[in-house]
Write a protein that holds these residues in place. Structure first.
Motif, short mmCIF file in Angstrom:
data_model
loop_
_atom_site.label_atom_id
_atom_site.label_comp_id
_atom_site.label_asym_id
_atom_site.label_seq_id
_atom_site.Cartn_x
_atom_site.Cartn_y
_atom_site.Cartn_z
N ARG A 164 -46.35 8.38 101.71
CA ARG A 164 -47.13 7.50 100.85
C ARG A 164 -46.90 6.04 101.18
NH1 ARG A 164 -47.34 8.33 94.49
NH2 ARG A 164 -49.23 7.09 94.32
N ALA A 165 -45.65 5.70 101.42
CA ALA A 165 -45.33 4.32 101.78
C ALA A 165 -46.12 3.92 103.03
CB ALA A 165 -43.83 4.18 102.03
N GLU A 166 -46.17 4.87 103.98
CA GLU A 166 -46.88 4.62 105.23
C GLU A 166 -48.40 4.48 104.99
OE1 GLU A 166 -45.89 4.34 108.44
OE2 GLU A 166 -47.92 4.38 109.28
N ALA A 167 -48.97 5.45 104.25
CA ALA A 167 -50.42 5.48 104.07
C ALA A 167 -50.92 4.31 103.21
CB ALA A 167 -50.83 6.81 103.42
N GLY A 235 -37.08 -6.28 113.76
CA GLY A 235 -37.75 -5.08 114.28
C GLY A 235 -36.79 -4.08 114.89
N PHE A 236 -35.55 -4.05 114.40
CA PHE A 236 -34.54 -3.13 114.95
C PHE A 236 -34.35 -1.96 114.00
CE2 PHE A 236 -30.22 -1.78 116.07
CZ PHE A 236 -30.28 -1.79 117.45
N GLY A 237 -34.62 -0.76 114.47
CA GLY A 237 -34.47 0.43 113.63
C GLY A 237 -35.64 0.59 112.67
N ASP A 241 -40.19 1.71 105.81
CA ASP A 241 -41.50 1.07 105.72
C ASP A 241 -41.64 0.08 106.89
OD1 ASP A 241 -39.91 -1.11 105.06
OD2 ASP A 241 -40.25 -0.87 102.92
N ARG A 242 -42.86 -0.42 107.06
CA ARG A 242 -43.09 -1.28 108.23
C ARG A 242 -43.01 -2.76 107.91
NH1 ARG A 242 -48.24 -0.85 110.29
NH2 ARG A 242 -49.03 0.32 108.52
N PHE A 243 -42.77 -3.09 106.62
CA PHE A 243 -42.86 -4.50 106.23
C PHE A 243 -41.53 -5.06 105.76
CE2 PHE A 243 -46.92 -2.40 105.51
CZ PHE A 243 -47.71 -3.12 106.39
N VAL A 244 -41.36 -6.35 106.04
CA VAL A 244 -40.14 -7.02 105.61
C VAL A 244 -40.31 -7.41 104.14
CG1 VAL A 244 -38.56 -8.91 106.07
CG2 VAL A 244 -40.01 -8.04 107.90
#
Lengths: 284, 109
Positions: A164-167, A235-237, A241-244
Motif C-alpha cells: 500500500r505504501a508503494e501503490a 538513497g542507501f538501502g 518507502d521511496r520518500f524522505v
C-alpha cells in the motif's frame, strides 16, 4: 487516542512482546546473552567466553572494526573491544548482527538502511561531541527493529502495508498507522524494553520519529532521527518507502549543524559507506 | 573497494583495510600503497586476499543522481529544513563530480 484504539494498542503490544527471541539468533548468541545478563560476571570472563568461540570472536572483531564504529582495523582482540565499547554496546551490536538476516528477510534493503544509519549516526555523534557515540550507533543500527517485529508477527498484513505504501505513495509510518494504529517505533521500543535494552537505547528507538519527546537523551535521539533522514536522502538501502520524510524542526535546531558541517558529514558518510559495502554480507 | 586475490596484486594498489597476522598484529596498515616488497611478503604468508581501494567511479551520472534526489524529496519540500537539506545534497553531488574529474562533470578545460 480513543478507548478502542488504546485497547487495540495494548493487544498489539502483548502480541509483539510474545516474540520471545528472534528465530535466527544462533544458539551461541543466546548463550552469550545469558552470560552477559549475569550481574556477577566480569568483563574479562565475558571476553574469554566470546574468544573461546572462533566464529563468534571473528564476528565481533569484524563488527567492531567496521565503519559503524570508526575504529577501522585497530581493534585486535575481543577484550579490547569490550573495554573500548563497553558491555551494553557489544550486547546491542551482537543483537544487530544477529538480526541482520531476519532484517533482510523482512524487507530487502533494511539491513543496508540500518547499517548506513549507524555509520551516519556515529559520524554526527562524534561531530557533536556526544560522550558515547557508539551507543548512538547501536541505536541507529536497531532503530527499525519494530519493522522486523511487525513483519515477524504479522507477515501477510505487513506485506500488504508495504504494498500500500508503494501503490499510494505513502510514508511507511503513515501506512503502518493506518493498519496497526501505531507505527514501527512503538513496537520497536516495546521489544527493546522486553529484551532489557538500556533505557537510553529504548528511548532512541521509540522516539526516532518524534525526537522532541525524548527526555533522557534528546541530542542522541535527534541524531538517530536526522541520520535516518540523511541516509534515505542519500538513497542507501530501503526502509519501506521511496520518500524522505521531513525532519522534525526541533531536532534540526537542537543539533544546529551549519551547511559546512553538513557537507563534511556527507563526505565522511560517502567514505564510511564505501567501506561498509563489503560488510553488507556475512561470509563466514 | 574490493577483496583482491594476493596473486593478482600489483604495486601501487592501496590497502583499504589493514592486514593482520593470525594473532591480530597489524602487518601492513590501512591506506598503505603496496610495494613489490609488500606483495612478496603477503605471498609468502598464508594470506589469500586483501581489501584494496579501487578507483571510485560513480556508477550514475550527475543528472541521474539529481533526478533521483528530486524524486526522493518530492513529498517533504514544504519544510524549509528539507529545502535546505536538499540544497546541501545537490552541492555535495556537484562537488563530488568536480573532485573526481569525471568526464560528465562541468570542467573548464
Amino acid at each position: 487516542m480513543n478507548h478502542s484504539t488504546i485497547m487495540e494498542t495494548r493487544a498489539l503490544r502483548s502480541q509483539i512482546e510474545g516474540i520471545a527471541t528472534l528465530p535466527t539468533i544462533p544458539s551461541v548468541l543466546r548463550t552469550i546473552l545469558r552470560v552477559i545478563e549475569d550481574p556477577k560476571i566480569s568483563l574479562k570472563e565475558i571476553g574469554s567466553f566470546i574468544s573461546s568461540d572462533p566464529v563468534l570472536a571473528s564476528r565481533v572483531l569484524k563488527v567492531v572494526n567496521s565503519p559503524i564504529y570508526g575504529f577501522s582495523g585497530r581493534i585486535a582482540s575481543v577484550n579490547q573491544a569490550l573495554l573500548l565499547l563497553g558491555l551494553n554496546v557489544v550486547r546491542g551490536m551482537l543483537f544487530g548482527v544477529s538480526v541482520f538476516e531476519v532484517m533482510e528477510k523482512s524487507m530487502e534493503g533494511l539491513w543496508a538502511h540500518s547499517l548506513g544509519c549507524a555509520v551516519t549516526a556515529r559520524i554526527i555523534a562524534q561531530k557533536k561531541g556526544v560522550e558515547e557515540p557508539e551507543e548512538v550507533s547501536v541505536a541507529a543500527l536497531l532503530h527499525d527493529i519494530g519493522k522486523v517485529a511487525l513483519h515477524l508477527k504479522f507477515p501477510e498484513e505487513y506485506a500488504e502495508v508495504l504494498a500500500r505504501a508503494e501503490a499510494e505513495e505513502l510514508f511507511i509510518t503513515v501506512a503502518e498507522e493506518r493498519h496497526f494504529s501505531v507505527h514501527h517505533a512503538r513496537p520497536g521500543a516495546w521489544i527493546a524494553e522486553k529484551w532489557n535494552f538500556p533505557k537510553n537505547l529504548v528511548e532512541m528507538i521509540g522516539y526516532h520519529h518524534q525526537p522532541q519527546l525524548a527526555r533522557n537523551v534528546p541530542v542522541q535521539t535527534a541524531i538517530v532521527h536526522l541520520s535516518d533522514i540523511i541516509i534515505r536522502a542519500r538513497g542507501f538501502g530501503f526502509a519501506g518507502d521511496r520518500f524522505v520524510p521531513p525532519v522534525q524542526p526541533a531536532a534540526w535546531e537542537l543539533l544546529n549543524l551549519s551547511d559546512e558541517e553538513m557537507k563534511s558529514i556527507l563526505g565522511e558518510i560517502d567514505e564510511g559507506l564505501v567501506r561498509a559495502e563489503d560488510f553488507l554480507q556475512f561470509d563466514e | 573497494m574490493a577483496r583482491f586475490p594476493v596473486a593478482d596484486l600489483t604495486p601501487g594498489m592501496r590497502l583499504s583495510r589493514a592486514v593482520h597476522t593470525d594473532s591480530g598484529m597489524v602487518l601492513i596498515g590501512e591506506g598503505t600503497e603496496l610495494t613489490e616488497a609488500h606483495i612478496n611478503r603477503l605471498r609468502t604468508m598464508d594470506i589469500e586476499s586483501v581489501q584494496v581501494e579501487l578507483e571510485r567511479r560513480p556508477d550514475k551520472t550527475r543528472e541521474e543522481m539529481l533526478a533521483e534526489l528530486d524524486e526522493r524529496f518530492r513529498k517533504s519540500l514544504d519544510s524549509v529544513y528539507m529545502k535546505r537539506l536538499k540544497k546541501i545534497f545537490v552541492e555535495h553531488i556537484d562537488e563530488s563530480f568536480n573532485n573526481n574529474g569525471n568526464p560528465g562533470a562541468a570542467q573548464s578545460d
